[in-house]
Design a protein around this motif. Structure first.
Motif, PDB file in Angstrom:
ATOM      1  N   UNK A  44     -60.961  39.232 -10.936  1.00  0.00           N
ATOM      2  CA  UNK A  44     -61.729  39.184  -9.690  1.00  0.00           C
ATOM      3  C   UNK A  44     -61.828  37.755  -9.175  1.00  0.00           C
ATOM      4  N   UNK A  45     -62.049  36.824 -10.098  1.00  0.00           N
ATOM      5  CA  UNK A  45     -62.146  35.422  -9.720  1.00  0.00           C
ATOM      6  C   UNK A  45     -60.850  34.927  -9.100  1.00  0.00           C
ATOM      7  N   UNK A  46     -59.733  35.306  -9.706  1.00  0.00           N
ATOM      8  CA  UNK A  46     -58.438  34.900  -9.184  1.00  0.00           C
ATOM      9  C   UNK A  46     -58.179  35.513  -7.818  1.00  0.00           C
ATOM     10  N   UNK A  47     -58.550  36.774  -7.652  1.00  0.00           N
ATOM     11  CA  UNK A  47     -58.363  37.450  -6.376  1.00  0.00           C
ATOM     12  C   UNK A  47     -59.192  36.789  -5.286  1.00  0.00           C
ATOM     13  N   UNK A  48     -60.432  36.405  -5.627  1.00  0.00           N
ATOM     14  CA  UNK A  48     -61.291  35.735  -4.651  1.00  0.00           C
ATOM     15  C   UNK A  48     -60.711  34.389  -4.241  1.00  0.00           C
ATOM     16  N   UNK A  49     -60.045  33.706  -5.167  1.00  0.00           N
ATOM     17  CA  UNK A  49     -59.456  32.403  -4.863  1.00  0.00           C
ATOM     18  C   UNK A  49     -58.390  32.514  -3.785  1.00  0.00           C
ATOM     19  N   UNK A  50     -57.673  33.626  -3.785  1.00  0.00           N
ATOM     20  CA  UNK A  50     -56.598  33.807  -2.814  1.00  0.00           C
ATOM     21  C   UNK A  50     -57.117  33.917  -1.386  1.00  0.00           C
ATOM     22  N   UNK A  51     -58.419  34.188  -1.252  1.00  0.00           N
ATOM     23  CA  UNK A  51     -59.004  34.361   0.083  1.00  0.00           C
ATOM     24  C   UNK A  51     -59.656  33.085   0.602  1.00  0.00           C
ATOM     25  N   UNK A  52     -59.307  31.927   0.048  1.00  0.00           N
ATOM     26  CA  UNK A  52     -59.939  30.667   0.465  1.00  0.00           C
ATOM     27  C   UNK A  52     -59.684  30.399   1.942  1.00  0.00           C
ATOM     28  N   UNK A  53     -60.744  30.211   2.714  1.00  0.00           N
ATOM     29  CA  UNK A  53     -60.559  29.911   4.142  1.00  0.00           C
ATOM     30  C   UNK A  53     -60.016  28.505   4.344  1.00  0.00           C
ATOM     31  N   UNK A  54     -59.373  28.275   5.466  1.00  0.00           N
ATOM     32  CA  UNK A  54     -58.835  26.958   5.770  1.00  0.00           C
ATOM     33  C   UNK A  54     -59.910  26.015   6.284  1.00  0.00           C
ATOM     34  N   UNK A  55     -59.616  24.727   6.233  1.00  0.00           N
ATOM     35  CA  UNK A  55     -60.500  23.721   6.801  1.00  0.00           C
ATOM     36  C   UNK A  55     -61.677  23.319   5.954  1.00  0.00           C
ATOM     37  N   UNK A  56     -61.687  23.716   4.678  1.00  0.00           N
ATOM     38  CA  UNK A  56     -62.838  23.389   3.832  1.00  0.00           C
ATOM     39  C   UNK A  56     -62.821  21.948   3.324  1.00  0.00           C
ATOM     40  N   UNK A  57     -61.650  21.320   3.297  1.00  0.00           N
ATOM     41  CA  UNK A  57     -61.506  20.044   2.605  1.00  0.00           C
ATOM     42  C   UNK A  57     -62.409  18.947   3.147  1.00  0.00           C
ATOM     43  N   UNK A  58     -62.654  18.959   4.447  1.00  0.00           N
ATOM     44  CA  UNK A  58     -63.452  17.885   5.050  1.00  0.00           C
ATOM     45  C   UNK A  58     -64.658  18.442   5.806  1.00  0.00           C
ATOM     46  N   UNK A  59     -65.115  19.611   5.421  1.00  0.00           N
ATOM     47  CA  UNK A  59     -66.252  20.241   6.102  1.00  0.00           C
ATOM     48  C   UNK A  59     -67.555  19.922   5.374  1.00  0.00           C
ATOM     49  N   UNK A  60     -68.634  20.014   6.118  1.00  0.00           N
ATOM     50  CA  UNK A  60     -69.965  19.883   5.539  1.00  0.00           C
ATOM     51  C   UNK A  60     -70.769  21.129   5.835  1.00  0.00           C
ATOM     52  N   UNK A  61     -71.956  21.251   5.263  1.00  0.00           N
ATOM     53  CA  UNK A  61     -72.797  22.415   5.550  1.00  0.00           C
ATOM     54  C   UNK A  61     -73.305  22.406   6.982  1.00  0.00           C
ATOM     55  N   UNK A  62     -73.767  23.566   7.430  1.00  0.00           N
ATOM     56  CA  UNK A  62     -74.339  23.661   8.772  1.00  0.00           C
ATOM     57  C   UNK A  62     -75.594  22.803   8.873  1.00  0.00           C
TER      58      UNK A  62
END
Length: 292
Positions: A44-62
């Motif tokens: 399940x953990x591996x499957x969830x990893x495949x769904x990583x959204x783009x643009x996370x590398x330089x994002x911050x919280x709302x």
């Protein structure tokens, strides 16, 4: 009669041998990581990893704001960051505590991967990677999938915090990154979980406190061995080497007004200093705030 006893003995012995063979096979599979529960969990953990959204590398919280307990003071993360710049121009180098409306340690902010300051509650984004039915499973997953790495090595900066979403998808992180994603996952499951900030063996540290069945447990996701998906983890009372100064969840920031040597994470020494709200804008009063 004697022959009958021998037949019974032979059958019982054969059955006992089969049971022991089954136990040995199960222990071998468990040792090799082939336990069905663990295998399914890691899948399940591996499957969830495949769904990583783009643009996370330089994002911050709302963005969000805090309301200071017992006062009319309300402050956004942008306003608090500006206050730091007033006294310490340049990139935010670590976590800052604030004195606001005459309340010491009213809240704290830390730099995200966007290199902007954010109120610490904001890093708990309400993220849960997938559904599990055991309160101890999230710790196992995070400890197994995430490696410990100092921010100075990972990012070339002294301090950058990952949000709970980033901390799940990114392979490396330090203590607060492990704690943030674990606490947020447990909160999503309906538990009272908090990120604790303080010292461990005379070093600054972050860990998770889980309050369950009126007991307080310490969950240490940076520990990578002796883990289980089904065994309760240590009671806080048994781990005095953890010395908490503050705690936070998605909504509340607590400060320890007693001794840092406490083994209790609830009680009169813990004071709720502020409440966090997401996406609110309030007018900032410079005269009422003093960066600490």
């Amino acid at each position: 009669m004697s022959r009958k006893r021998n037949k019974t003995f032979s059958f019982n012995s054969f059955f006992t041998i089969l049971v022991w063979i089954a136990i040995v096979i199960w222990l071998r599979d468990l040792r090799d990581g082939e336990d069905p529960v663990i295998s399914a969990l890691l899948a399940q953990s591996q499957s969830a990893s495949a769904a990583m959204p783009g643009g996370l590398e330089h994002a911050g919280p709302a963005s969000g704001s805090v309301s200071i307990t017992g006062t009319l003071g309300n402050y956004t993360s942008e306003e608090l960051s500006s206050l730091i710049q007033k006294y310490n121009p340049g990139p935010l180098s670590g976590m800052y505590f604030f004195r606001l409306n005459n309340i010491e340690n009213a809240t704290a902010i830390a730099p995200g991967l966007d290199e902007r300051g954010h109120i610490v509650n904001a890093f708990l984004e309400g993220f849960s990677p997938f559904v599990v039915d055991n309160v101890w499973m999230p710790l196992y997953v995070i400890a197994k999938r995430k490696s410990y790495m100092l921010d100075s090595i990972n990012y070339g900066r002294e301090e950058l915090w990952q949000t709970s979403r980033q901390a799940f998808y990114f392979a490396n992180g330090d203590c607060e990154d492990h704690a943030i994603v674990l606490a947020d996952w447990l909160i999503d499951m309906g538990y009272d979980a908090r990120v604790a900030l303080g010292r461990y063996q005379n070093t600054g540290h972050a860990w998770v406190v889980l309050i369950k069945d009126n007991q307080e447990f310490i969950l240490e996701a940076t520990q990578k061995s002796q883990l289980s998906t089904g065994i309760p983890y240590p009671l806080a009372a048994a781990l005095p080497e953890y010395q908490p100064m503050a705690q936070f969840n998605r909504d509340t920031f607590w400060i320890n007004n007693g001794s840092n040597l406490t083994i209790r994470y609830r009680g009169d020494n813990w004071v709720a200093q502020s409440q966090y709200s997401r996406g609110e804008d309030f007018k900032f009063n410079w005269d009422e705030a003093e960066q600490r």
